[in-house]
Motif scaffolding. Structure first.
Motif, PDB file in Angstrom:
ATOM      1  N   ASP A 110       0.862  -1.182   0.000  1.00 12.68           N
ATOM      2  CA  ASP A 110       0.000   0.000   0.000  1.00 12.68           C
ATOM      3  C   ASP A 110       0.897   1.231   0.000  1.00 12.68           C
ATOM      4  O   ASP A 110       1.565   1.526   0.996  1.00 12.68           O
ATOM      5  N   GLU A 111       0.929   1.926  -1.106  1.00  9.94           N
ATOM      6  CA  GLU A 111       1.834   3.078  -1.262  1.00  9.94           C
ATOM      7  C   GLU A 111       1.563   4.172  -0.240  1.00  9.94           C
ATOM      8  O   GLU A 111       2.488   4.810   0.269  1.00  9.94           O
ATOM      9  N   ALA A 112       0.306   4.386   0.095  1.00  9.78           N
ATOM     10  CA  ALA A 112      -0.043   5.502   0.975  1.00  9.78           C
ATOM     11  C   ALA A 112       0.461   5.290   2.396  1.00  9.78           C
ATOM     12  O   ALA A 112       0.911   6.228   3.051  1.00  9.78           O
ATOM     13  N   THR A 113       0.368   4.062   2.877  1.00  9.30           N
ATOM     14  CA  THR A 113       0.764   3.783   4.271  1.00  9.30           C
ATOM     15  C   THR A 113       2.139   3.150   4.371  1.00  9.30           C
ATOM     16  O   THR A 113       2.673   3.027   5.475  1.00  9.30           O
ATOM     17  N   ARG A 114       2.700   2.722   3.219  1.00  5.45           N
ATOM     18  CA  ARG A 114       3.990   2.016   3.159  1.00  5.45           C
ATOM     19  C   ARG A 114       3.919   0.684   3.916  1.00  5.45           C
ATOM     20  O   ARG A 114       4.912   0.197   4.439  1.00  5.45           O
ATOM     21  N   LEU A 115       2.732   0.101   3.939  1.00  6.88           N
ATOM     22  CA  LEU A 115       2.532  -1.178   4.617  1.00  6.88           C
ATOM     23  C   LEU A 115       2.324  -2.278   3.589  1.00  6.88           C
ATOM     24  O   LEU A 115       1.738  -2.056   2.531  1.00  6.88           O
ATOM     25  N   THR A 116       2.797  -3.481   3.925  1.00  2.00           N
ATOM     26  CA  THR A 116       2.649  -4.630   3.043  1.00  2.00           C
ATOM     27  C   THR A 116       1.647  -5.610   3.635  1.00  2.00           C
ATOM     28  O   THR A 116       1.727  -5.946   4.828  1.00  2.00           O
ATOM     29  N   TYR A 117       0.734  -6.081   2.809  1.00  2.00           N
ATOM     30  CA  TYR A 117      -0.290  -7.037   3.236  1.00  2.00           C
ATOM     31  C   TYR A 117       0.062  -8.433   2.737  1.00  2.00           C
ATOM     32  O   TYR A 117       0.309  -8.629   1.544  1.00  2.00           O
ATOM     33  N   THR A 118       0.089  -9.382   3.656  1.00  3.11           N
ATOM     34  CA  THR A 118       0.451 -10.751   3.303  1.00  3.11           C
ATOM     35  C   THR A 118      -0.753 -11.684   3.243  1.00  3.11           C
ATOM     36  O   THR A 118      -0.604 -12.858   2.928  1.00  3.11           O
ATOM     37  N   ASN A 119      -1.949 -11.165   3.552  1.00  2.78           N
ATOM     38  CA  ASN A 119      -3.159 -11.978   3.408  1.00  2.78           C
ATOM     39  C   ASN A 119      -4.345 -11.061   3.112  1.00  2.78           C
ATOM     40  O   ASN A 119      -4.382  -9.902   3.518  1.00  2.78           O
ATOM     41  N   MET A 120      -5.328 -11.621   2.408  1.00  5.09           N
ATOM     42  CA  MET A 120      -6.459 -10.832   1.941  1.00  5.09           C
ATOM     43  C   MET A 120      -7.380 -10.407   3.076  1.00  5.09           C
ATOM     44  O   MET A 120      -7.979  -9.317   3.024  1.00  5.09           O
ATOM     45  N   LEU A 121      -7.523 -11.233   4.104  1.00  5.94           N
ATOM     46  CA  LEU A 121      -8.415 -10.872   5.208  1.00  5.94           C
ATOM     47  C   LEU A 121      -7.962  -9.574   5.864  1.00  5.94           C
ATOM     48  O   LEU A 121      -8.785  -8.689   6.139  1.00  5.94           O
ATOM     49  N   ASP A 122      -6.675  -9.441   6.144  1.00  5.67           N
ATOM     50  CA  ASP A 122      -6.159  -8.198   6.729  1.00  5.67           C
ATOM     51  C   ASP A 122      -6.477  -7.003   5.843  1.00  5.67           C
ATOM     52  O   ASP A 122      -6.845  -5.930   6.339  1.00  5.67           O
ATOM     53  N   ALA A 123      -6.318  -7.179   4.539  1.00  3.87           N
ATOM     54  CA  ALA A 123      -6.590  -6.079   3.619  1.00  3.87           C
ATOM     55  C   ALA A 123      -8.067  -5.692   3.659  1.00  3.87           C
ATOM     56  O   ALA A 123      -8.410  -4.499   3.652  1.00  3.87           O
ATOM     57  N   GLN A 124      -8.950  -6.671   3.739  1.00  4.44           N
ATOM     58  CA  GLN A 124     -10.387  -6.378   3.803  1.00  4.44           C
ATOM     59  C   GLN A 124     -10.741  -5.678   5.112  1.00  4.44           C
ATOM     60  O   GLN A 124     -11.508  -4.707   5.119  1.00  4.44           O
ATOM     61  N   LEU A 125     -10.199  -6.159   6.215  1.00  7.52           N
ATOM     62  CA  LEU A 125     -10.486  -5.541   7.504  1.00  7.52           C
ATOM     63  C   LEU A 125      -9.942  -4.117   7.567  1.00  7.52           C
ATOM     64  O   LEU A 125     -10.606  -3.210   8.086  1.00  7.52           O
ATOM     65  N   ASP A 126      -8.761  -3.897   7.036  1.00  9.93           N
ATOM     66  CA  ASP A 126      -8.175  -2.550   7.073  1.00  9.93           C
ATOM     67  C   ASP A 126      -8.895  -1.591   6.131  1.00  9.93           C
ATOM     68  O   ASP A 126      -8.929  -0.377   6.379  1.00  9.93           O
ATOM     69  N   ALA A 127      -9.473  -2.100   5.057  1.00  7.75           N
ATOM     70  CA  ALA A 127     -10.290  -1.236   4.196  1.00  7.75           C
ATOM     71  C   ALA A 127     -11.520  -0.757   4.955  1.00  7.75           C
ATOM     72  O   ALA A 127     -11.916   0.418   4.849  1.00  7.75           O
ATOM     73  N   VAL A 128     -12.113  -1.641   5.748  1.00  5.52           N
ATOM     74  CA  VAL A 128     -13.247  -1.250   6.590  1.00  5.52           C
ATOM     75  C   VAL A 128     -12.795  -0.231   7.638  1.00  5.52           C
ATOM     76  O   VAL A 128     -13.472   0.779   7.877  1.00  5.52           O
ATOM     77  N   PHE A 129     -11.644  -0.487   8.248  1.00  2.00           N
ATOM     78  CA  PHE A 129     -11.114   0.443   9.247  1.00  2.00           C
ATOM     79  C   PHE A 129     -10.872   1.827   8.639  1.00  2.00           C
ATOM     80  O   PHE A 129     -11.196   2.854   9.250  1.00  2.00           O
ATOM     81  N   SER A 130     -10.317   1.859   7.436  1.00  2.00           N
ATOM     82  CA  SER A 130     -10.074   3.149   6.763  1.00  2.00           C
ATOM     83  C   SER A 130     -11.380   3.898   6.523  1.00  2.00           C
ATOM     84  O   SER A 130     -11.443   5.123   6.688  1.00  2.00           O
ATOM     85  N   ALA A 131     -12.426   3.154   6.152  1.00  4.19           N
ATOM     86  CA  ALA A 131     -13.733   3.776   5.931  1.00  4.19           C
ATOM     87  C   ALA A 131     -14.304   4.320   7.235  1.00  4.19           C
ATOM     88  O   ALA A 131     -14.887   5.415   7.267  1.00  4.19           O
TER      89      ALA A 131
END
Length: 382
Positions: free
Chosen positions: A231-252
């Motif tokens: 993720d360019e904006a946060t400079r964080l790397t996601y190693t699984n899809m569940l984390d990415a989905q949960l963090d998208a909800v958190f961002s919202a």
């Protein structure tokens, strides 16, 4: 060169780890629940299901999709936390206080406190229905039901929420861009979040990496080693899809200033059988996803944007449900067959502990400390 572990020592290490598993199981009991669906004609009686969960598994949380009186009676005095559901079609009526009072009087009061009802969900994935009547009445229905709970003092023990599917997000990739759909964000979700904050209730979401996976993203969805997604904006790397989905909800949530509200995974799972050509639809993949899911959500690692957290999580589903419509996979999300034998093993069956009654908490603590010390010594010998 690969180091070969001395065989007797390996056996000892294995035995020590087995002896130490109760610590792991206690974490599962506090974190992991299961969705108990009943769209089937071959399921065992609810009293048998409740007894099985209580005595043979470490599951201590159950989510129902209704308020079935037979099931609620079956879970009496089991200590299992039960979540009940108001069907979508009752939402407009629930805005009337007299109806909400009657619903509580019929579906809750006769069963508490013997049955440990801890949460009422108003509808399921209501926004996805695109039904303006249901969506417009969702928050008023939750507020009116809360009044009915307060009148009976049940609000001290029972919280109200509603589950959402990921389609409520306009953007979800990368996770930092997560935002709710325009129109719903201010007019529906913001009042909903204000209600959740005021009542100390969680925001409930149904993330399914399975439905967003393909041959190319299967490793990412199944928690397998993979290059990750940056993720360019946060400079964080996601190693699984569940984390990415949960963090998208958190961002919202953060975009609306509600990042303090807890997120609960109301549904997630993986089917063990599907139609020809579906990627990763087999018993091995289902076992892998759910086992790694349990390890991940209760590890305390959290997600890149929500570190150092565990997530209350409900696996879908307890049983395969043979009457569910749709593709084959919809009928094969179950952890157990109707005879309550596991479709696959994810470590939630309770081990038989000999002489448990003779062990006091003090002696168990001392024994574990000794075993940990012995394990450390063994590891030093490798």
């Amino acid at each position: 060169m690969e180091k070969v572990i001395n065989t007797p020592l390996a056996h000892l290490l294995g035995a020590l780890l087995i002896l130490l598993t109760p610590t792991f199981l206690q974490g599962v009991e506090g974190t992991i629940g299961v969705n108990y669906g009943t769209v089937a004609d071959n399921l065992p009686p609810p009293v048998q299901v409740a007894s099985f969960l209580r005595n043979s598994t470490v599951i201590r949380r159950v989510r129902l999709f209704d308020a079935n009186p037979e099931i609620l009676k079956a879970f009496a005095r089991t200590g299992i936390s039960v979540t009940v559901n108001v069907p979508n079609d009752l939402i407009p009526q629930l805005t009337e206080l007299s109806f909400a009072q009657q619903w509580v009087e019929t579906n809750v009061l006769p069963y508490v406190p013997a049955t440990n009802i801890v949460r009422i969900l108003v509808g399921n994935e209501v926004i996805s229905t695109a039904n303006k009547l249901l969506i417009g009445n969702l928050v008023p229905a939750m507020q009116t039901l809360q009044v009915a709970l307060v009148e009976t003092s049940l609000d001290r023990h029972i919280h109200i929420s509603t589950p959402h599917f990921l389609g409520i997000l306009l953007n979800s990739t990368p996770p930092s861009t997560g935002k709710f759909r325009p129109g719903y964000d201010i007019h529906v979700l913001k009042p909903l979040l204000e209600f959740l904050r005021a009542t100390n209730s969680p925001f409930m979401i149904n993330p399914y990496p399975f439905f967003d996976s393909s041959d190319d993203t299967l490793d990412y969805a199944l928690f397998r080693p993979n290059p990750g997604v940056f993720d360019e904006a946060t400079r964080l790397t996601y190693t699984n899809m569940l984390d990415a989905q949960l963090d998208a909800v958190f961002s919202a949530l953060k975009l609306l200033d509600f990042e303090d509200i807890d997120i609960v995974i109301a549904e997630t799972g993986w089917p063990s059988k599907g139609d020809p050509g579906q990627a990763g639809v087999d018993t091995g993949s289902a076992e892998e996803y759910n086992r790694k899911l349990i390890q991940h959500v209760m590890s305390g690692i959290g997600t890149p944007l929500m570190p150092n957290r565990t997530f209350e999580t409900y696996i879908f589903a307890l049983f395969n449900e043979d009457l569910k419509p749709g593709p084959t996979c919809e009928r094969n999300f179950g952890l157990f067959k109707p005879d309550m034998t596991p479709v696959y093993d994810i470590g939630i069956l309770r081990p038989i502990v000999a002489n448990a009654a003779a062990n006091t908490d003090h002696s168990r603590t001392k024994s574990r400390a000794y075993l940990l010390m012995l394990l450390f010594v063994c590891l030093m010998c490798l």
